[in-house]
Write an enzyme that holds these catalytic residues in place. Structure first.
Site, short mmCIF file in Angstrom:
data_model
loop_
_atom_site.label_atom_id
_atom_site.label_comp_id
_atom_site.label_asym_id
_atom_site.label_seq_id
_atom_site.Cartn_x
_atom_site.Cartn_y
_atom_site.Cartn_z
CD GLU A 97 -60.53 32.26 -75.81
OE1 GLU A 97 -59.35 31.91 -75.85
OE2 GLU A 97 -61.31 31.87 -74.92
CE1 TYR A 103 -58.39 27.53 -77.34
CE2 TYR A 103 -57.89 29.83 -77.81
CZ TYR A 103 -58.36 28.85 -76.95
OH TYR A 103 -58.82 29.20 -75.71
CG ASP A 139 -55.35 26.46 -75.48
OD1 ASP A 139 -55.70 25.37 -74.97
OD2 ASP A 139 -55.43 27.54 -74.88
#
Ligand code: SF4
Length: 356
Positions: free
Chosen positions: A44, A127, A145
């Site tokens: 991520e 996020y 996001d």
């Protein structure tokens, strides 16, 4: 979209169709092989501002070199930057390593599943926190996001500006209502995957969309009008002269950037902010800034380095020095073959092609 929209929204049907589509169509991405929180975290962070295809080889290399939090926590920061070289936004790598060190020191190497503890780690914003908690730990947390904002703006016909923080909060609130308690991991990944494969920024493939029947923007033919996004500020262009300075032994001078700020800790060839200094004062500026006597020679080329908010416009010149020793501790002499051992930003890697 108004407050009543979800009252009439078939949440269960939407969840089911979305998740079924995801399981049948998801891409085989290396960080999806299991629900390891460390892999989810690293992927991520890498995927922020970077495309999936670019990230895949970096992810493999990173996992090979730092397979667990312990190896990453113990690594030399310059080795971490070297593996990250070319991926950009280098503060991501530094923050990741700092946060992993905290995981080892404070949490015995276990990545926290507690939202407050996880969210307090360096570089983990709302996020990333939501992505780790939902994907790895199956907690019904939103992971919103730009990609998810676009998809949900269309499905729920949200017409607020997605550049605004309060719109993000609104979308997060909707996700909390839509996310199923029994499989939040698949749900969040399915929304992300829908945004990547079907509900793309330009020309969404509505006719192939698994949740078309729930989509309020599609029902009104408004899918291309949404999301609403105010224009970002124009990028500021900054011209630099970048110097390939060599001495009589053909050793080149490289400089380590400051430990804080843009491209912190990376190496580069010395750069002169030419608009501030002026061409007439270039050599004198190098002398006063670095204690280095040089003679500038021919121009070798031009390059651009585009960041999110600024653009470096680099003119590359050769230069020579008679000095064998350096007094400025930021500088180092290296031979051409040694350059690859240092982490450089992409623009300065490209500059190496001018070294013959
Ligand atoms: Fe996106 Fe079109 Fe699907 Fe709506 S129908 S979610 S706009 S792809």
């Amino acid at each position: 979209m108004n407050d009543k929209t979800l009252q009439f929204f078939d949440t269960t049907g939407f969840q089911q169709d979305l998740i079924d589509w995801y399981h049948a169509n998801k891409r085989d991405l290396p960080w999806r092989m299991d629900q390891d929180p460390y892999k989810v975290w690293v992927s991520e962070i890498m995927l922020q501002q970077t495309k999936v295809d670019t990230v895949i080889p970096y992810f493999y290399r990173f996992m090979e070199k730092f397979p667990t939090v312990y190896q990453l926590a113990d690594a030399d920061p310059q080795d971490v930057l070297k593996v990250w070289e070319g991926l950009g936004y280098y503060s991501r790598a530094r923050n990741l390593q700092n946060a992993v060190q905290e995981v080892v020191d404070t949490y015995g190497g276990e990545i926290p599943a507690n939202p407050d503890e996880l969210g307090s780690l360096k570089g983990i914003g709302p996020y990333t926190k939501g992505a780790i908690l939902s994907i790895a730990y199956n907690q019904p947390e939103p992971a919103v996001d730009g990609n998810v904002m676009r998809v949900l703006s269309r499905i729920l016909k949200i017409e607020d500006d997605i550049a605004q923080q309060r719109t993000k909060k609104l979308v997060e609130a909707y996700v909390r209502e839509l996310i199923p308690e029994d499989d939040p991991s698949s749900f969040n990944q399915a929304i992300m995957e829908l945004g990547a494969l079907v509900c793309t920024p330009k020309s969404p493939a509505c006719l192939l969309c698994p949740v078309q029947e729930y989509c309020l923007a599609f029902a009104e033919g408004r899918e291309n009008d949404l999301p609403v996004k105010s224009k970002a500020k124009k990028q500021n262009k900054i011209p630099y002269v970048s110097l390939l300075i060599k001495n009589e032994n053909s050793a080149y001078i490289i400089e380590k950037r400051a430990e804080k700020g843009l491209l912190a800790g990376l190496w580069q060839f010395p750069m002169v902010p030419i608009n501030e200094i002026g061409w007439d004062h270039l050599e004198n500026w190098i002398l006063s800034e670095y204690g280095l006597e040089i003679k500038v020679s021919e121009k070798k080329g031009e390059l651009k380095h585009v960041f999110s908010h600024i653009v470096w416009e680099l003119e590359i010149y050769g230069a020579t020095t008679h000095q064998q020793y350096l007094t400025d501790e930021r500088l180092r002499f290296v031979y051409k073959e040694e350059l690859q051992a240092y982490p450089f930003p992409v623009s300065h890697q490209k500059m190496m092609t001018y070294i013959v």
